[in-house]
Enzyme design. Structure first.
Site, PDB file in Angstrom:
ATOM      1  CG  HIS A 536      -1.851   1.166   1.263  1.00 61.28           C
ATOM      2  ND1 HIS A 536      -2.407   1.620   2.440  1.00 61.28           N
ATOM      3  CD2 HIS A 536      -2.302   2.018   0.305  1.00 61.28           C
ATOM      4  CE1 HIS A 536      -3.161   2.683   2.189  1.00 61.28           C
ATOM      5  NE2 HIS A 536      -3.106   2.946   0.911  1.00 61.28           N
ATOM      6  CG  HIS A 541      -0.005   6.343  -0.496  1.00 63.16           C
ATOM      7  ND1 HIS A 541      -0.749   7.463  -0.178  1.00 63.16           N
ATOM      8  CD2 HIS A 541      -0.862   5.293  -0.400  1.00 63.16           C
ATOM      9  CE1 HIS A 541      -1.981   7.116   0.089  1.00 63.16           C
ATOM     10  NE2 HIS A 541      -2.085   5.795  -0.030  1.00 63.16           N
ATOM     11  CG  HIS A 727      -4.346   3.711  -3.929  1.00 64.14           C
ATOM     12  ND1 HIS A 727      -5.555   4.341  -3.701  1.00 64.14           N
ATOM     13  CD2 HIS A 727      -3.645   3.812  -2.774  1.00 64.14           C
ATOM     14  CE1 HIS A 727      -5.564   4.812  -2.471  1.00 64.14           C
ATOM     15  NE2 HIS A 727      -4.426   4.512  -1.886  1.00 64.14           N
ATOM     16  CG  ASN A 731      -6.879   2.666   0.451  1.00 70.06           C
ATOM     17  OD1 ASN A 731      -6.215   2.803   1.487  1.00 70.06           O
ATOM     18  ND2 ASN A 731      -7.971   3.392   0.223  1.00 70.06           N
ATOM     19  CB  ILE A 880      -7.999   8.347   0.754  1.00 72.57           C
ATOM     20  CG1 ILE A 880      -8.299   8.345   2.271  1.00 72.57           C
ATOM     21  CG2 ILE A 880      -8.299   6.988   0.151  1.00 72.57           C
ATOM     22  CD1 ILE A 880      -8.180   9.686   2.910  1.00 72.57           C
TER      23      ILE A 880
END
Length: 880
Positions: A536, A541, A727, A731, A880
């Site tokens: 993740h 990110h 993602h 997530n 997010i």
């Protein structure tokens, strides 16, 4: 003041008379609409700013705009042609009299601009804000431009008062130009805008700065607060890491290499202003952030834990988190909580009934059946269709071997043998099962073993795990063996100290089944930490942020690749900055809730050493893990070795759709390879990305050369895939599966009990209590669930893959047609996913817990644009 108002009204009357009328002297009157949002704080209009701006308007200090010609130059010294000529200054009309919403929202203003026809067609716009306060400029639409017609500007930018800038704010229409095709008189504006975005100097950046620059992860620790709060700088030869956005904050007093941090409650971390959350998203985020933060900051919350301090006594205690039986205390404690936190947070904690506290939504994994999560079938299925479906691999050598340096770590190869597993392999031998692609492994051994001795010196007590699985005839997996390994007590060079556990056979003693359940829990702990830190955080990110920075520094907003990628970067820098501030920092929420604790980010740096950009492509990833084999007749030239692998089946369709869209888009602007390698901005972008953004990997031979159209298409497809679908897959399933923490515990606090000990006797007499004492504590459970509830929520203003927040995002017809086709393709994929989920032959798509695999539903229809814990939908970006 009366004379000022009279003059103001006369000015507007004259403008009204001239509205839509031609102006003498070969000029035209261009009318336009400007959509903007005034300065606001959270959901409420900033009354003071609004009043002050109205006064500025009355004093003649409004919002001015000037068109810029692409045909006629500004007079230049020595007769040199430098840049397009500026038109006459015009001002937004009726700012004072236009009624705006009482909450933050868009307002439409009109503008009337005189334009000399001899200046040709305007293709840029200079905007100056003479007000006291900033505003968000969304779009500008100009009508009836001579010899052109309509001109639309997609601005999406905060414009601060002109006194804050040392340059002019220039906006371009929604036309895409390669650098070599840009009108000559617009080139200086294009180049200067990029120069402004790169910035200069090392000063602390302010909120109105628009600077994109690189920094190492030197802001995670707080060495001034003591050595226990220091953390290594990530980025460089010792701890390689992707770069993050620069803030320019001063160094700490204790360590000049570490950047000082803001106070915990100060969320005003610098990112370029246009990268910050919208007011809607920030409002959503802050409410849930405060709820989570309250659990960290308020000691009173610890006293809410029931009869056994910081422990769950039974599974019923865990279920009570969702059934709403943890009550808010009355009397002085309630008043103290009320006095310590904002009213909005207090209301969130109390919820609607005014009595209950921390009633979490019921996670999907226990919604239909509260015990199905314990089954071996569900344990294995979630490796294919859960929140972490990207780590399972086909077993390609037996026993499994280690890649750790034997000179340092000794023999780290697996101690699993044929006699451990062949009894559960449907009469197949290991050799036969491997030959027929029936054996699989979830291997976290090598990633964790180098850190395990230090990790276990803390309150954590865990293992490095290997899990072997067998593919049954019905397409489901069953676990065969779990290896739990520790560093050798006599030193690392003696190798691993491993023990092998196998499923309890039918009719076995209760204790054997309890031991097996604990073994699976240790695997889940490994997988949860690896998922959060690597699958993740690192692989979506962190690795995407350098692309955001490089794109804004080197690719003009006029560049077609900027227009292609920009939607997939929305909010990424902001959420990453917040993560560094409250999640992955020293003592942050992640360190409190995952087993590597203070070594978490250092461990992710070690794993980044093996990161390969081209292997982030889904087909390449599946081939590397052995989950697919080449097949010219298969989708993307592959055949999955597990036909019912929901992440891969759905993912390959999404990947293929993205690749087709990118191919059609890039083909509109790059007809030949020559166009790619002669594109100066594109080459600067790729060079900077390699040398700066992922500078610790710049010497790697696997980077595409960016000399051909195929390399451009493949690179952009990878970027979009990682930022959107990958993602989403890792997530938004966090709360549905890990919101019930026993299913995916993040910490283990005791080792496997040995026969003859008190812990073993407890496991034998009360296995549920022993299980709960082993995994995450009550307080950290509350904190961890609060965190993943935030991370799993879609914002109410989310823009999903195949959608756009502006249908006029680009003026060219062919890209718009290709994008429409892309959206239609995604809708068809969603229908096929839905059909597969309803087909009972695909047992891995729903499983014993009755949770259909929806994480890769594109959710392209506007009617499905919903916020909250939907467990479905692919946002365009890592938002997010």
């Amino acid at each position: 003041m009366g004379k000022v108002m009279e003059a103001f009204c006369l000015k507007n009357k004259e403008k009204s008379i001239n509205n839509n009328m031609a102006v003498s002297g070969g000029s035209s009157k261009i009318r336009g609409e400007v959509v903007l949002m005034k300065k606001n704080v959270m959901d409420f209009t900033d009354i003071r700013a609004s009043f002050t701006d109205r006064i500025f308007e009355l004093l003649g200090k409004g919002v001015s705009m000037q068109l810029i010609s692409k045909n006629q130059p500004e007079p230049a010294e020595n007769g040199l042609i430098k840049r397009g000529r500026l038109g006459k200054v015009a001002y937004l009309e009726k700012w004072v009299s236009t009624i705006t919403s009482t909450t933050a929202g868009e307002t439409t203003f009109t503008i009337s601009m005189d334009w000399e026809n001899s200046m040709g067609v305007p293709e840029a716009l200079l905007v100056k804000n003479h007000h006291h306060s900033q505003f968000y400029l969304k779009t500008i639409t100009l009508e009836n431009i001579p010899e052109h017609g309509r001109l639309h500007f997609v601005c999406n930018s905060w414009v601060y008062p002109a006194r804050y800038y040392k340059y002019n704010r220039i906006f371009f229409p929604n036309k895409a130009y390669l650098p070599s095709q840009t009108p000559e008189l617009l080139l200086p504006y294009r180049e200067e805008e990029l120069k402004n975005l790169r910035g200069s100097g090392s000063r602390k950046l302010k909120e109105w700065d628009r600077v994109y620059d690189y920094a190492t992860y030197n802001d995670l620790g707080s060495p001034d607060d003591g050595p226990e709060n220091a953390r290594p700088v990530l980025g460089g030869s010792q701890y390689p890491y992707p770069r993050r956005g620069k803030t320019g904050r001063k160094p700490t007093k204790t360590d000049p290499d570490s950047e000082s941090r803001l106070a915990l409650l100060n969320l005003n971390i610098y990112v370029p202003r246009d990268e910050r959350f919208s007011h809607v998203k920030f409002s959503d985020f802050i409410a849930y952030f405060l709820k989570s933060l309250a659990q960290v900051l308020l000691p009173e919350l610890r006293s809410l834990c029931d009869k056994t301090i910081n422990e769950f006594d039974t599974f019923e205690d865990v279920f009570n988190l969702y059934d709403g039986c943890i009550e808010l205390p009355n009397g002085p404690t309630l008043k103290k909580i009320r006095d310590c936190i904002p009213w909005e947070l207090f209301k969130e904690l109390v919820r609607s009934d005014g009595e209950r506290f921390l009633k979490f939504p019921l996670p999907d994994v226990i919604n239909k059946d509260r015990s199905a999560w314990r089954t071996d079938e569900e344990f294995a299925r979630e490796m294919l269709a859960g929140v972490s479906p990207v780590n399972i691999a086909r077993l390609q050598e037996f026993p499994p071997t280690s890649k750790l340096d034997p000179d340092v770590y000794g023999n780290q190869n697996s101690s699993i043998r044929e006699e451990h597993i062949e009894k559960n392999m449907d009469d197949l031998t290991v050799e036969q099962a491997m030959q027929w692609n029936r054996l699989f492994i979830l291997d976290h051994h090598d990633a964790l073993m180098p850190y395990l001795r230090r990790i276990n010196s803390t309150n954590t007590k865990t293992y490095a795990t290997r899990t072997l699985l067998f593919l049954k005839e019905d397409g489901t997996l069953k676990p065969l063996a779990i290896e739990l390994s520790l560093p050798h007590p006599q030193g690392d060079h003696h190798g691993a100290d491993g023990k092998v556990f196998t499923p309890a056979p039918k009719g076995s003693k209760r204790i054997e089944d309890s031991v097996w359940q604990l073994a699976k829990a240790y695997v889940a702990v490994n997988d949860s930490g690896y998922h959060q830190l690597i699958s993740h955080w690192l692989n979506t990110h962190a690795v995407i942020e350098p692309f955001v920075i490089a794109t804004n520094r080197q690719l003009s907003v006029l560049h077609p690749i900027h227009k292609l990628l920009q939607p997939h970067f929305r909010d990424t820098m902001n959420i990453n900055a917040l993560a560094r501030h409250i999640l992955i920092n020293a003592g942050g929420v992640l360190e409190r809730t995952v087993f590597p604790a203070k070594f978490s980010m250092e461990m992710s740096s070690a794993i980044y050493k093996n990161w390969v950009f081209t292997e982030q492509a889904l087909p390449a990833d599946l081939l590397k893990r052995g989950m697919a084999v080449p097949d010219p007749n298969g989708l993307q030239g592959l055949r999955l070795v597990i036909e019912d692998y929901p992440f891969a089946v759905d993912g390959l369709e999404i990947w293929s759709a993205i690749e087709t869209w990118v191919t059609e888009y890039c083909s509109c602007y790059y007809k030949t390879d020559d166009k790619v390698h002669s594109d100066t901005e594109l080459q600067s972008w790729w060079t900077e990305l390699r040398n700066e953004g992922h500078g610790d990997k710049k010497e790697e031979p696997w980077w595409p050369e960016m000399q051909t159209r195929d390399e451009l298409i493949q690179s952009c497809t990878i970027i979009i895939w990682v930022a959107s679908a990958l993602h989403a897959a890792v997530n938004f399933g966090q709360y549905p599966y890990a919101g019930f923490l026993p299913n995916r515990p993040t910490v283990s606090r005791r080792f496997m009990p040995e026969a003859g000990t008190d812990e073993y006797a407890e496991l034998e007499s009360n296995p549920d209590l022993a299980f709960l004492k082993t995994i995450t504590s009550q307080f950290n459970t509350l904190l961890g669930i609060s965190l993943i509830e935030i991370l799993s929520r879609h914002s109410t203003d989310e823009v999903y893959l195949g959608q756009t927040d502006n249908p006029e995002w680009i003026s060219d017809d062919k890209p718009r047609a290709a994008f429409k086709k892309f959206g239609e393709t995604l809708m068809e994929i969603e229908k096929r996913i839905d059909k597969r989920n309803k087909d009972e032959k695909y047992k891995n798509r729903v499983g014993p817990v009755k949770v259909p695999y929806t994480l890769l539903y594109p959710s392209t229809s506007d009617t499905k644009r919903e916020g909250g814990l939907t467990g479905r939908g692919i946002p365009n970006s890592v938002s997010i």
